[in-house]
Design a protein around this motif. Structure first.
Motif, PDB file in Angstrom:
ATOM      1  N   ASN A 242      63.522  33.275  88.284  1.00  0.00           N
ATOM      2  CA  ASN A 242      63.413  34.367  89.249  1.00  0.00           C
ATOM      3  C   ASN A 242      62.111  34.429  90.069  1.00  0.00           C
ATOM      4  O   ASN A 242      61.700  35.535  90.407  1.00  0.00           O
ATOM      5  CB  ASN A 242      63.571  35.694  88.484  1.00  0.00           C
ATOM      6  N   PRO A 243      61.444  33.365  90.470  1.00  0.00           N
ATOM      7  CA  PRO A 243      61.792  31.974  90.178  1.00  0.00           C
ATOM      8  C   PRO A 243      61.044  31.450  88.953  1.00  0.00           C
ATOM      9  O   PRO A 243      60.117  32.057  88.454  1.00  0.00           O
ATOM     10  CB  PRO A 243      61.318  31.250  91.428  1.00  0.00           C
ATOM     11  N   SER A 244      61.461  30.255  88.523  1.00  0.00           N
ATOM     12  CA  SER A 244      60.734  29.454  87.555  1.00  0.00           C
ATOM     13  C   SER A 244      60.075  28.317  88.323  1.00  0.00           C
ATOM     14  O   SER A 244      60.754  27.560  89.014  1.00  0.00           O
ATOM     15  CB  SER A 244      61.703  28.908  86.509  1.00  0.00           C
ATOM     16  N   THR A 245      58.742  28.212  88.243  1.00  0.00           N
ATOM     17  CA  THR A 245      58.004  27.216  89.031  1.00  0.00           C
ATOM     18  C   THR A 245      57.340  26.214  88.095  1.00  0.00           C
ATOM     19  O   THR A 245      56.468  26.569  87.292  1.00  0.00           O
ATOM     20  CB  THR A 245      56.940  27.895  89.907  1.00  0.00           C
ATOM     21  N   ASP A 246      57.730  24.958  88.204  1.00  0.00           N
ATOM     22  CA  ASP A 246      57.265  23.898  87.304  1.00  0.00           C
ATOM     23  C   ASP A 246      56.440  22.886  88.093  1.00  0.00           C
ATOM     24  O   ASP A 246      56.931  22.284  89.056  1.00  0.00           O
ATOM     25  CB  ASP A 246      58.487  23.227  86.665  1.00  0.00           C
ATOM     26  N   ASN A 247      55.182  22.711  87.683  1.00  0.00           N
ATOM     27  CA  ASN A 247      54.311  21.711  88.300  1.00  0.00           C
ATOM     28  C   ASN A 247      54.190  21.903  89.816  1.00  0.00           C
ATOM     29  O   ASN A 247      54.416  20.980  90.603  1.00  0.00           O
ATOM     30  CB  ASN A 247      54.805  20.291  87.985  1.00  0.00           C
ATOM     31  N   VAL A 248      53.825  23.108  90.216  1.00  0.00           N
ATOM     32  CA  VAL A 248      53.604  23.420  91.627  1.00  0.00           C
ATOM     33  C   VAL A 248      52.106  23.552  91.857  1.00  0.00           C
ATOM     34  O   VAL A 248      51.429  24.342  91.179  1.00  0.00           O
ATOM     35  CB  VAL A 248      54.334  24.719  92.024  1.00  0.00           C
ATOM     36  N   ALA A 274      55.512  30.749  85.454  1.00  0.00           N
ATOM     37  CA  ALA A 274      54.663  29.613  85.821  1.00  0.00           C
ATOM     38  C   ALA A 274      54.701  28.595  84.687  1.00  0.00           C
ATOM     39  O   ALA A 274      54.281  28.889  83.567  1.00  0.00           O
ATOM     40  CB  ALA A 274      53.236  30.073  86.089  1.00  0.00           C
ATOM     41  N   ARG A 275      55.190  27.388  84.982  1.00  0.00           N
ATOM     42  CA  ARG A 275      55.396  26.368  83.949  1.00  0.00           C
ATOM     43  C   ARG A 275      54.587  25.122  84.283  1.00  0.00           C
ATOM     44  O   ARG A 275      54.149  24.918  85.413  1.00  0.00           O
ATOM     45  CB  ARG A 275      56.880  26.013  83.860  1.00  0.00           C
ATOM     46  N   GLY A 276      54.456  24.249  83.276  1.00  0.00           N
ATOM     47  CA  GLY A 276      53.788  22.969  83.484  1.00  0.00           C
ATOM     48  C   GLY A 276      52.365  23.167  83.963  1.00  0.00           C
ATOM     49  O   GLY A 276      51.611  23.973  83.433  1.00  0.00           O
ATOM     50  N   ARG A 277      51.995  22.454  85.024  1.00  0.00           N
ATOM     51  CA  ARG A 277      50.638  22.551  85.572  1.00  0.00           C
ATOM     52  C   ARG A 277      50.613  23.408  86.834  1.00  0.00           C
ATOM     53  O   ARG A 277      49.730  23.262  87.683  1.00  0.00           O
ATOM     54  CB  ARG A 277      50.091  21.149  85.841  1.00  0.00           C
ATOM     55  N   THR A 278      51.555  24.311  86.963  1.00  0.00           N
ATOM     56  CA  THR A 278      51.611  25.199  88.132  1.00  0.00           C
ATOM     57  C   THR A 278      50.332  26.031  88.249  1.00  0.00           C
ATOM     58  O   THR A 278      49.790  26.522  87.256  1.00  0.00           O
ATOM     59  CB  THR A 278      52.826  26.141  88.020  1.00  0.00           C
ATOM     60  N   ASN A 279      49.869  26.201  89.487  1.00  0.00           N
ATOM     61  CA  ASN A 279      48.776  27.119  89.800  1.00  0.00           C
ATOM     62  C   ASN A 279      49.352  28.208  90.706  1.00  0.00           C
ATOM     63  O   ASN A 279      49.599  27.976  91.894  1.00  0.00           O
ATOM     64  CB  ASN A 279      47.629  26.391  90.486  1.00  0.00           C
ATOM     65  N   MET A 280      49.600  29.381  90.120  1.00  0.00           N
ATOM     66  CA  MET A 280      50.319  30.453  90.817  1.00  0.00           C
ATOM     67  C   MET A 280      49.407  31.632  91.109  1.00  0.00           C
ATOM     68  O   MET A 280      48.656  32.090  90.238  1.00  0.00           O
ATOM     69  CB  MET A 280      51.506  30.940  89.978  1.00  0.00           C
ATOM     70  N   LEU A 281      49.489  32.130  92.339  1.00  0.00           N
ATOM     71  CA  LEU A 281      48.893  33.412  92.702  1.00  0.00           C
ATOM     72  C   LEU A 281      50.038  34.393  92.919  1.00  0.00           C
ATOM     73  O   LEU A 281      50.898  34.174  93.783  1.00  0.00           O
ATOM     74  CB  LEU A 281      48.047  33.291  93.967  1.00  0.00           C
TER      75      LEU A 281
END
Length: 684
Positions: A242-248, A274-281
C-alpha cells in the motif's frame, strides 16, 4: 550492495505539487470530428488543450537517462478511440500519440495488457474513459509515458490472493519516466500497479486505488537505483502493498490518504512498507484505521515527518542507517497539511471531467458571451433578458456571464435555444444567486390556475446542451406561511439532454431538483459534479438519466422543525437508467435514522415505469434509515430498481433483503460511463 552514481539533474520544467493538476487544465480547448474507425484526429488549425501539454511532477519530471522530464505524446497527433483495436493500434505505434479513450473498452481476452511503447499519453475523456478486464504493460526501456484520467477495473477472477492470473492494472518492467495520474484502478486479479525491475523516474499521483488484495508493489530487483514519487493517492479497501517498496534508492511518499474502513470484508495487513535497502521519506500523509500503518525492514531507511494517524494500531516505525535526503534537490513540490489530506484527496483523486475532453476549435471560437449585472454594468440587468437575446436555434455556445448579486426572477431556457451556459462570475457559487418563491399551489397572476410542480421552478431548462456553473439556484417558498396550498417548490427543472451542472448549489425544501426529460420516450442525461443539493422531501426526482458525482447532498429539517424525508423519487422509464449518486456525501443537521434514500415515483400511477436509484461509493451520515428504501402511492420499491454499493459512514449498512447491495459484477455495469453513454461532459 550496488554502487550508485548520480544519473539525474533537476528539471527546469518541474511542476510544483500540492495542487490537483486537473485544476490547471480547466478551460483548455479540444479537438476534431470523428473520423474513420471512431477516431478523431487533430488538425494543425486546432488549438492544443491544456491537458495535452502538461508534464509530470515529482521524479518523473527529472532530466535523466537521455529523457528530459515526462510529457508523453505531447506534439504528436491527438486521436480519440472507442474500440480495443484502435487503442492497441495507437498505444503500440512507434511514434508519439495522445490517445483519448472515450468509451468503456473491454479487454479480450480478459487480463490482456496492452504493450505500450514510448512517447504516449493515454488519457480518459472526462469520466467516460474505462479499461475493463485488463490494463497496460510497459516493458524494458519504454519511457516518456503518461497514463491519466482512466478507470481501470474488473479483471478479478474470483480468487482473492490470485497466484494464477497476473492481471494488473498497470505493470512496468524496466521502464523510466512514467506518470500515472488521476486514475481509478480497482478490482484486478493480481495487483493494481506493479513497478518492477528497476523502473525509475516514476510519479504516481492523485489516483484512487481500491477493492484489491495488492495495491501497489515496487521492486523485484536486487539493485537500488529506482527514484519514485507517490503523492495524493487515496488507497482504501486494499490488503497489502500500500505500497510495498523494495530496494528503492529514493522513495518520496507524501500527502497520501490510506484508509481501512471498518465493517467490510477487506482488512489491510499494513500501510506503507520500506523493504530491502529502500531509502524512504514519508511526509504529511494521513492513515486512518490501519493496523501496522508504517513498517520498516531492518535494512531499510525510513524518515517520517508530519504524518497523522487516526485509529491505527500496531507497527509504526522509522529509522535506519541511510540518512535523510531532500526531494527539493531533485524537484520542486509543496505538500498540503496532513490534516487537510482526507478532504483534499477525496475531492481531488480519480478521473476529472475537465481532463481529456474535446470539442472543435471552431465551435469554441464561435462562443458568444452576454453579461448580466444588477447594477447596470452589464448588457442586461436580468438573466431572463439575456436568455431572450439568444437567437432561436443558435448553432454554437452562448455564455451568459452573471455578475455577483441576487437575481429575484424566474428563468426559462426554451427548447429552441440550445448550447447556453449560465456562468456566475463571482469568487464562489454563493456570490451569484437566482431565486424565486413559486410553489405548485401558487396562483398564476393571470388567474389561469396554479403553477403546478414543474411550473414552480425558479430556473427551467428545456434546451439541450445546457451548462451551469459557479452559481446558486434557489426556491425560497415559505412553507410555514402557506400551509393552505401544495408545497412542492422546484429550484431547478431540467427537461432536456446533455445537461452539465458543475460547481452549483441547488437549494429548496420539497422537490428541489427536478431532473426530467422532454417526454417519456426521450432520453435526458444530466451530469452534476462538485455541487450541493439541499432539501427534504423527494428533493432529487424525475425520469432523467442523471448522475450526481463528487457532490454533497444536504438533508434539511422541515418547516416545523421535524426531521423526515426522502432523498430521491425517480420516475424512470423502463429500459432506461435512472438516478446514480456516486462518490458523494449525504449529510445534514437532522435527526438520526429519519431520511430514506428514495422511493419509487410512478407519476400519474403509470405502472409501466421502472424507477431506479443507485447510491454507490458514497458517505452516508447517521440520518439515513437502516432500511433506506420505502414504498410510494401503492407501488412497492421492491418491484423497481433500488440498490447500494460500497457506501461508507454511520448511515451505511450490510446487505439484506431490505437493503440490497449490488454485486461486483452488477456494479461494473452501473458506472458513470454506463449512464452517460456516448456523451462526455466538458466545460465550454
Amino acid at each position: 550492495m550496488s554502487t550508485r552514481t548520480p544519473r539525474h539533474r533537476r528539471s527546469r520544467t518541474a511542476i510544483a505539487a500540492g495542487l490537483p493538476l486537473a485544476l490547471a487544465a480547466a478551460g483548455g480547448l479540444g479537438y476534431g470530428l470523428l473520423g474513420p474507425g471512431g477516431s478523431s484526429h487533430a488538425s494543425a488549425a486546432t488549438a492544443v488543450p491544456a491537458w495535452a501539454t502538461q508534464a509530470a511532477d515529482g521524479f518523473a519530471s527529472v532530466n535523466a537517462l537521455g529523457q528530459n522530464g515526462t510529457y508523453g505524446g505531447r506534439g504528436g497527433e491527438i486521436v480519440t478511440v472507442k474500440t480495443l483495436a484502435d487503442l492497441e493500434k495507437y498505444a503500440t505505434a512507434d511514434k508519439p500519440y495522445i490517445i483519448v479513450v472515450a468509451a468503456a473498452i473491454k479487454m479480450d481476452p480478459v487480463g490482456k495488457e496492452i504493450k505500450v511503447r514510448s512517447d504516449k499519453t493515454i488519457i480518459g475523456a472526462g469520466t467516460s474513459g474505462q479499461i475493463v478486464g485488463g490494463g497496460f504493460f510497459l516493458g524494458q526501456g519504454v519511457h516518456n509515458v503518461i497514463i491519466r484520467n482512466l478507470t481501470i477495473r474488473d479483471a478479478y477472477q474470483g480468487v482473492w490472493n490470485d497466484k494464477e492470473h497476473d492481471y494488473d492494472g498497470i505493470q512496468m518492467d524496466g521502464a523510466h519516466h512514467v506518470w500515472i495520474d488521476h486514475n481509478d484502478i480497482r478490482h484486478m486479479a493480481d495487483g493494481l500497479i506493479d513497478s518492477r525491475k528497476d523502473t525509475t523516474y516514476l510519479t504516481v499521483s492523485w489516483n484512487r486505488l481500491g477493492q484489491e488484495n495488492k495495491a501497489f508493489g515496487i521492486g523485484w530487483t536486487e539493485n537500488t537505483t529506482a527514484d519514485i514519487t507517490i503523492h495524493h493517492n487515496w488507497i482504501r479497501e486494499t490488503e497489502q502493498r500500500n505500497p510495498s517498496t523494495d530496494n528503492v534508492a529514493h522513495a518520496h511518499l507524501y500527502n497520501n490518504y490510506l484508509v481501512d474502513e471498518p465493517g467490510t470484508a477487506i482488512t489491510a495487513s499494513y500501510g506503507n512498507y520500506a523493504r530491502g535497502r529502500t531509502n524512504m521519506l514519508l511526509e504529511n500523509s494521513y492513515f486512518q484505521g490501519l493496523a501496522n500503518p508504517v513498517i520498516r525492514d531492518a535494512t531499510a531507511t525510513l524518515v517520517q515527518r508530519g504524518n497523522l494517524f487516526s485509529g491505527t494500531s500496531g507497527r509504526n516505525e522509522s529509522g535506519g542507517a541511510g540518512g535523510s535526503w531532500d526531494p527539493r534537490s531533485y524537484y520542486a513540490y509543496t505538500p498540503d497539511k496532513a490534516a487537510d489530506v482526507p478532504s483534499v484527496v477525496k475531492s481531488g483523486a480519480g478521473p476529472r471531467s475537465s481532463l481529456g475532453t474535446t470539442t472543435t476549435s471552431a465551435k469554441a471560437a464561435a462562443a458568444t458571451t452576454l453579461t448580466v449585472a444588477k447594477d447596470g454594468s452589464g448588457q442586461y440587468t436580468s438573466v431572463q433578458a439575456a436568455v431572450n437575446a439568444v437567437p432561436a436555434n443558435n448553432p454554437s455556445r452562448v455564455v451568459i456571464a452573471v455578475k455577483p448579486g441576487t437575481y429575484r426572477e424566474t428563468v426559462k431556457i426554451p427548447s429552441n435555444k440550445p448550447h447556453v451556459t449560465l456562468q456566475g462570475t463571482g469568487a464562489g457559487r454563493k456570490d451569484t444567486v437566482i431565486v424565486y418563491n413559486n410553489a405548485s399551489g401558487t396562483p398564476k397572476p393571470d388567474g389561469s390556475g396554479t403553477y403546478g410542480t414543474g411550473g414552480s421552478a425558479t430556473v427551467a431548462v428545456e434546451a439541450d446542451d445546457f451548462q451551469a456553473r459557479n452559481l446558486s439556484i434557489t426556491n425560497d417558498f415559505d412553507e410555514a406561511a402557506h400551509q393552505d396550498i401544495a408545497q412542492q417548490a422546484v429550484a431547478l427543472r431540467t427537461a432536456s439532454d446533455k445537461v452539465f451542472l458543475d460547481g452549483v448549489i441547488v437549494s429548496g425544501d420539497q422537490d428541489t431538483l427536478l431532473l426530467d426529460t422532454a417526454s417519456k420516450d426521450r432520453l435526458g442525461r444530466v451530469y452534476m459534479t462538485n455541487s450541493y443539493v439541499i432539501g427534504n422531501v423527494d428533493f432529487i426526482f424525475g425520469r432523467a438519466t442523471a448522475v450526481i458525482d463528487k457532490s454533497v447532498i444536504t438533508l434539511k429539517k422541515r418547516w416545523n422543525g421535524t426531521s423526515a424525508g426522502y432523498v430521491t423519487a425517480p420516475s424512470t422509464a423502463a429500459n432506461r437508467k435512472g438516478i446514480l449518486i456516486a462518490n458523494s456525501t449525504i449529510n445534514g443537521d437532522v435527526s438520526d435514522r429519519t431520511f430514506y434514500l428514495g422511493r419509487p415515483w410512478h407519476a400519474g400511477g403509470d405502472a409501466t415505469l421502472d424507477p431506479q436509484t443507485t447510491v454507490r461509493n458514497t458517505t452516508l451520515s447517521a440520518a439515513i434509515k437502516t432500511t433506506p428504501w420505502t414504498d410510494m402511492s401503492g407501488f412497492s420499491w421492491k418491484d423497481d430498481r433500488f440498490a447500494e454499493y460500497k457506501n461508507t459512514g454511520a448511515g451505511a449498512g450490510a446487505a439484506s433483503p431490505d437493503r440490497p447491495h449490488l454485486t461486483d459484477a452488477q456494479a461494473s455495469g452501473q458506472e458513470i460511463g454506463d449512464w452517460l453513454g456516448d456523451w462526455t461532459p466538458s466545460a465550454s
